[in-house]
Each structure stands twice: as structure tokens, then as C-alpha cells.
Design a protein around this motif. Structure first.
Motif, PDB file in Angstrom:
ATOM      1  N   VAL A  30       0.856  -1.185   0.000  1.00 26.21           N
ATOM      2  CA  VAL A  30       0.000   0.000   0.000  1.00 26.21           C
ATOM      3  C   VAL A  30       0.893   1.237   0.000  1.00 26.21           C
ATOM      4  O   VAL A  30       1.674   1.454   0.926  1.00 26.21           O
ATOM      5  CB  VAL A  30      -0.942   0.014   1.219  1.00 26.21           C
ATOM      6  N   GLN A  31       0.773   2.003  -1.061  1.00 30.99           N
ATOM      7  CA  GLN A  31       1.605   3.187  -1.232  1.00 30.99           C
ATOM      8  C   GLN A  31       1.071   4.356  -0.404  1.00 30.99           C
ATOM      9  O   GLN A  31      -0.126   4.463  -0.141  1.00 30.99           O
ATOM     10  CB  GLN A  31       1.636   3.587  -2.712  1.00 30.99           C
ATOM     11  N   ASN A  32       1.981   5.257  -0.019  1.00 29.93           N
ATOM     12  CA  ASN A  32       1.571   6.423   0.753  1.00 29.93           C
ATOM     13  C   ASN A  32       0.532   7.258   0.013  1.00 29.93           C
ATOM     14  O   ASN A  32      -0.409   7.762   0.629  1.00 29.93           O
ATOM     15  CB  ASN A  32       2.787   7.289   1.108  1.00 29.93           C
ATOM     16  N   ILE A  33       0.688   7.416  -1.284  1.00 29.06           N
ATOM     17  CA  ILE A  33      -0.275   8.226  -2.034  1.00 29.06           C
ATOM     18  C   ILE A  33      -1.664   7.586  -1.997  1.00 29.06           C
ATOM     19  O   ILE A  33      -2.682   8.284  -1.957  1.00 29.06           O
ATOM     20  CB  ILE A  33       0.202   8.510  -3.470  1.00 29.06           C
ATOM     21  N   GLU A  34      -1.724   6.254  -1.974  1.00 30.58           N
ATOM     22  CA  GLU A  34      -3.011   5.573  -1.849  1.00 30.58           C
ATOM     23  C   GLU A  34      -3.641   5.864  -0.486  1.00 30.58           C
ATOM     24  O   GLU A  34      -4.850   6.115  -0.396  1.00 30.58           O
ATOM     25  CB  GLU A  34      -2.838   4.067  -2.029  1.00 30.58           C
ATOM     26  N   LEU A  35      -2.825   5.824   0.544  1.00 28.60           N
ATOM     27  CA  LEU A  35      -3.325   6.154   1.882  1.00 28.60           C
ATOM     28  C   LEU A  35      -3.838   7.591   1.923  1.00 28.60           C
ATOM     29  O   LEU A  35      -4.915   7.865   2.456  1.00 28.60           O
ATOM     30  CB  LEU A  35      -2.223   5.966   2.933  1.00 28.60           C
ATOM     31  N   MET A  36      -3.062   8.508   1.355  1.00 29.81           N
ATOM     32  CA  MET A  36      -3.472   9.919   1.351  1.00 29.81           C
ATOM     33  C   MET A  36      -4.774  10.101   0.587  1.00 29.81           C
ATOM     34  O   MET A  36      -5.671  10.823   1.036  1.00 29.81           O
ATOM     35  CB  MET A  36      -2.394  10.798   0.716  1.00 29.81           C
ATOM     36  N   ASN A  37      -4.877   9.489  -0.557  1.00 28.82           N
ATOM     37  CA  ASN A  37      -6.070   9.656  -1.379  1.00 28.82           C
ATOM     38  C   ASN A  37      -7.314   9.046  -0.742  1.00 28.82           C
ATOM     39  O   ASN A  37      -8.410   9.569  -0.907  1.00 28.82           O
ATOM     40  CB  ASN A  37      -5.850   9.077  -2.779  1.00 28.82           C
ATOM     41  N   MET A  38      -7.136   7.962  -0.024  1.00 26.52           N
ATOM     42  CA  MET A  38      -8.301   7.282   0.550  1.00 26.52           C
ATOM     43  C   MET A  38      -8.583   7.682   1.992  1.00 26.52           C
ATOM     44  O   MET A  38      -9.740   7.776   2.386  1.00 26.52           O
ATOM     45  CB  MET A  38      -8.110   5.767   0.464  1.00 26.52           C
ATOM     46  N   ALA A  39      -7.532   7.916   2.777  1.00 18.47           N
ATOM     47  CA  ALA A  39      -7.725   8.145   4.208  1.00 18.47           C
ATOM     48  C   ALA A  39      -7.340   9.549   4.661  1.00 18.47           C
ATOM     49  O   ALA A  39      -7.652   9.937   5.787  1.00 18.47           O
ATOM     50  CB  ALA A  39      -6.922   7.119   5.004  1.00 18.47           C
ATOM     51  N   GLY A  40      -6.636  10.289   3.811  1.00 15.04           N
ATOM     52  CA  GLY A  40      -6.244  11.638   4.191  1.00 15.04           C
ATOM     53  C   GLY A  40      -5.012  11.706   5.069  1.00 15.04           C
ATOM     54  O   GLY A  40      -4.679  12.755   5.610  1.00 15.04           O
ATOM     55  N   CYS A  42      -0.920   9.459   5.701  1.00 16.34           N
ATOM     56  CA  CYS A  42      -0.025   8.394   5.268  1.00 16.34           C
ATOM     57  C   CYS A  42       1.021   8.141   6.343  1.00 16.34           C
ATOM     58  O   CYS A  42       0.966   8.714   7.425  1.00 16.34           O
ATOM     59  CB  CYS A  42       0.622   8.750   3.928  1.00 16.34           C
ATOM     60  N   ARG A  43       1.970   7.309   6.022  1.00 16.89           N
ATOM     61  CA  ARG A  43       3.030   6.993   6.977  1.00 16.89           C
ATOM     62  C   ARG A  43       3.819   8.245   7.360  1.00 16.89           C
ATOM     63  O   ARG A  43       4.206   8.411   8.517  1.00 16.89           O
ATOM     64  CB  ARG A  43       3.968   5.941   6.385  1.00 16.89           C
ATOM     65  N   ASN A  44       4.055   9.123   6.389  1.00 19.75           N
ATOM     66  CA  ASN A  44       4.783  10.357   6.699  1.00 19.75           C
ATOM     67  C   ASN A  44       3.995  11.215   7.676  1.00 19.75           C
ATOM     68  O   ASN A  44       4.575  11.806   8.590  1.00 19.75           O
ATOM     69  CB  ASN A  44       5.079  11.149   5.426  1.00 19.75           C
ATOM     70  N   CYS A  45       2.687  11.303   7.476  1.00 14.59           N
ATOM     71  CA  CYS A  45       1.850  12.063   8.408  1.00 14.59           C
ATOM     72  C   CYS A  45       1.995  11.489   9.816  1.00 14.59           C
ATOM     73  O   CYS A  45       2.176  12.227  10.791  1.00 14.59           O
ATOM     74  CB  CYS A  45       0.385  12.009   7.984  1.00 14.59           C
TER      75      CYS A  45
END
Length: 100
Positions: A30-40, A42-45
Motif C-alpha cells: 500500500v503506497q503512501n499516495i493511496e493512503l493519502m487519497n483514501m484516508a487523508g 499516510c506513513r509520513n503524516c
């Protein structure tokens, strides 16, 4: 959870955080951009939130250390091993800086 004492609530929250981090470490597909796009977020957050919490409490922690705490390895190493180029669709859906 309102009836819990502060110590127990903190312990439960910490356990949930550790489980989330373990889950994200295991799901390298699961890519960070996928997390950002779906959940708002990511791991960096998550690593930035950890860093913010450390700063609020005057706990010495660097950005690199907070990322290792979340990624389980240096960020550059994780990127080289697991991160792929975002698709045009993922980039188009990305909310952009400051959205999280």
C-alpha cells in the motif's frame, strides 16, 4: 472509553498506535499516495504527528528518527524497497500539500 483512567486510556491508545504501525509496516504494497487519497493521511503524516508530540513534550526526536519509528527503517531505504511511481490517476486525486 470515558470511564477509563488516564493511564489506562493512554496504554490502550499506545497499543492501538503500535498495532497500526505494525500493520502499515506489513502492508508495504500500500503506497503512501493511496493512503493519502483514501484516508487523508499516510506513513509520513503519522511520523510527523509522532515528531509533533515529541516536540510538545520537549522529547529529543529528529524527523529521521520519527520516520524510522513508523517505517521500521530509514525512509530512503523504505522508498527504494517499496515505493513505486504514482500513477497519473493517483497524482490527480492527491489532495496536495497541507491537506493532511
Amino acid at each position: 472509553m470515558t470511564d477509563l483512567d488516564d493511564t489506562t486510556r493512554t496504554e490502550l491508545e499506545a497499543a492501538a498506535f503500535r498495532r497500526l504501525v505494525a500493520h502499515l509496516r506489513a502492508r508495504t504494497d500500500v503506497q503512501n499516495i493511496e493512503l493519502m487519497n483514501m484516508a487523508g493521511f499516510c506513513r509520513n503524516c503519522l511520523s510527523n504527528w509522532l515528531l509533533d508530540a515529541a516536540k510538545e513534550r520537549a522529547v529529543p526526536l529528529t524527523k529521521d528518527e520519527s520516520r524510522v519509528a513508523v517505517y521500521g527503517m530509514p525512509y530512503d531505504e523504505w522508498k527504494a524497497r517499496h515505493q513505486s511511481e504514482a500513477t497519473p490517476e493517483q497524482k490527480a486525486a492527491f489532495p496536495g500539500p497541507g491537506a493532511h
